[in-house]
Design an enzyme around this catalytic site. Sequence first.
Site, PDB file in Angstrom:
ATOM      1  N   PRO A 304       0.869  -1.191   0.000  1.00 25.30           N
ATOM      2  CG  PRO A 304       0.090  -0.966   2.201  1.00 25.30           C
ATOM      3  CD  PRO A 304       0.891  -1.863   1.314  1.00 25.30           C
ATOM      4  CG  ASP A 480       4.972  -1.239   2.905  1.00 25.12           C
ATOM      5  OD1 ASP A 480       3.794  -1.009   3.232  1.00 25.12           O
ATOM      6  OD2 ASP A 480       5.424  -2.396   2.755  1.00 25.12           O
ATOM      7  CG  HIS A 481       0.456   4.349   4.599  1.00 20.86           C
ATOM      8  ND1 HIS A 481       0.779   4.641   5.898  1.00 20.86           N
ATOM      9  CD2 HIS A 481      -0.363   5.354   4.192  1.00 20.86           C
ATOM     10  CE1 HIS A 481       0.182   5.764   6.267  1.00 20.86           C
ATOM     11  NE2 HIS A 481      -0.511   6.212   5.242  1.00 20.86           N
ATOM     12  NE  ARG A 482       2.664  -3.886   3.704  1.00 14.51           N
ATOM     13  CZ  ARG A 482       3.168  -4.984   3.153  1.00 14.51           C
ATOM     14  NH1 ARG A 482       2.528  -6.138   3.286  1.00 14.51           N
ATOM     15  NH2 ARG A 482       4.305  -4.947   2.484  1.00 14.51           N
ATOM     16  CB  VAL A 484       6.796   4.462   6.490  1.00 12.84           C
ATOM     17  CG1 VAL A 484       7.137   5.932   6.625  1.00 12.84           C
ATOM     18  CG2 VAL A 484       8.059   3.604   6.521  1.00 12.84           C
TER      19      VAL A 484
END
Length: 508
Positions: A304, A480-482, A484
Site C-alpha cells: 500500500p 510502504d504505508h504498513r 511508515v
Amino acid sequence: MVEEGDSLIVLETDKASMDIPSPFTGKIGKIAIKVGDTVSEGADILVITTESSAPVASEEKVEAPKASAPAPAAPVSGGVESVKVPDIGGAEGVEVIEVAVAAGDKVKEGDSIIVLETDKASMEIPAPKSGTVKSVSIKVGDKVSEGDLVLELEVEGGSAPAESAPVAEKAVEKATPAATEEPKASTAKAAPSADQSAVLSEPSRKVHAGPAVRMLARELGVDLSLVRPTGPRGRIIKEDLHAYVKAAVQKSVSAPVATATTGSGLPTVPDQDFSKFGDVEIVKMSKIQRLTAQNMVRNALVVPQVTQFDKADISDLEEFRKGLKGEMEKQGVKLTPLPFLIKAVAQAMVANPSFNVSLMADGETYVQKHYVHIGIAVDSPAGLVVPVLRDADKKSVVQIAKEASELIKKALDKQLKPADMQGGCFTISSLGAIGGTGFTPIVNCPEVGILGVSKADIEPRWNGKEFEPRTMLPLCLSYDHRAVNGGDAGRFMTFLNSLLSDVRRLSL
C-alpha cells in the site's frame, strides 16, 4: 444449559430437514436419542430441568413435535391450491431468507420452495405436491407465521398419491439427480475424477439442501447452485460441499503460475497480431527484464504505497561540489550530486529508523536493521539493476563517490555478482539529467522506502526581500504505508532537505 429456542436436534426426511428448538430454558438432564435414530411425533428426545420459583426445580420431557409435513393430500383431480406455512414449532414472525421458486415454475413434491430463518435455526419449506406455481405471495425479508399464504399451486391432476407407488418413488430418486443436472458423459470417455465432478459446469436452477448445509455454504462462501448433489432426491449434503471446496483448492494449486507481467488471479492482456499494422519482430526478454517485471508487479500489488513530493534547495551544495571538481578529478574521483544524496539518505535513515525495517510474512512482526546499505538503481544494457553500497552512514562522501562509481561501472559492464545486489535497506532511483519534474518510484520489497530524484532546475525563490535564482532538486519519496506513516515520511523528508540545503550538516 440451553435457552428457549436453542437448536436441540436436526431431523431430515427424504423431502426436507428441520431444526427442533428447545421449548424451555434449563439444564439438560438426559438425552434419549442419538444420531441415526428414527423418530416420530411424540417420541422422547431429552429431559430438561427448568428453572422455576418453586423450591424444587421441575423436570420437563421434550418430545418430537409434529413434522413440517405438507398440508392434506391433494385431490386426484388437480386444481389450484393454496400452499401455506406449515407448523414451525410455534414460532411467530419468522424471516424469509430465500424464495426458491417463481410464478410459472414447475415443482415436484418435496422440492424446496422457501427457506425460513429465526435467530436460532433455519428450515426449508417443501412443496406439498407436484404442479405449476401460479403466483408467489411472499418475498425475501418478509416475516411469516404458521398459516400464512406462501403461493398458489396448480396441482398436477390424475396423479396417484406417493404412498401408493413406492416403486415409482424409488425410480424418481435415482433419476432426479441425472435429470436435474448435466447429462452423463459417454462411457467411451474417461470419467472425471470425483473432485472434478463435484463442480457443475453450469449453475443449477433449483437447489435442494438442508439448513445445516446452507449455513456451512454461507460460512465457506460456496455458491450452492454450482455444487453437484449426491444425496437422496438430488439433495446437497455436507460431503458434497467438502468435495466442491477440495476441487476448488486443487484447481487453484494446479492453475498455471502467473507470468512475469501479471499478478496471480489477474486477467492477462490478450496478444494481438501487430504485423498487420507494419513490420515487427518478436524479442525475448532478458532474465533481468523478466525478474524486474515480476518483482514490480508483486511490489505494486502487495505494497500500500504512498508517494510524497518535495524540492530541495541544493544551490550551496552545487557551488561546493563544482568548486571541488578539479581537485577530485586529480584524485580520480568523479564527484556528482549522487554521493551527496547517498550520504544524506543514509543519515536520514539513522535519524528515522522507521525507514530501516522489513516486514515479516506473518504480518505481526518486523525486522529492525542496525546497518545502512543503500541501493542505487542503474539502467544497464541488461535491464534495471540495483547494486548495493554498504555501510553508507559510516563513509565519507569521497569514499561513497569512489565505491558508487565502481558499482555503476560493473553494472554497465554486466559484471555485477548476486552478492553485489543483496542486503539493501533503501533505494535511490535518480533520473539525473534525463529529465522530468517528478515520478512515483515503486518500493523495492522487502525495503519500505525508495527515493526518486528528477532533474534539478533553476527556479525563482523569495528570500524575504526579493526573488533570487536557486537550484531546486525534485524529490519523490515512496514508502510502504504498513511500516511508515505520514508523520515518519514528513520528518524524513524535512531532515533530508536540511542536509542537502546546507552541505555542512553532512559532516556532523
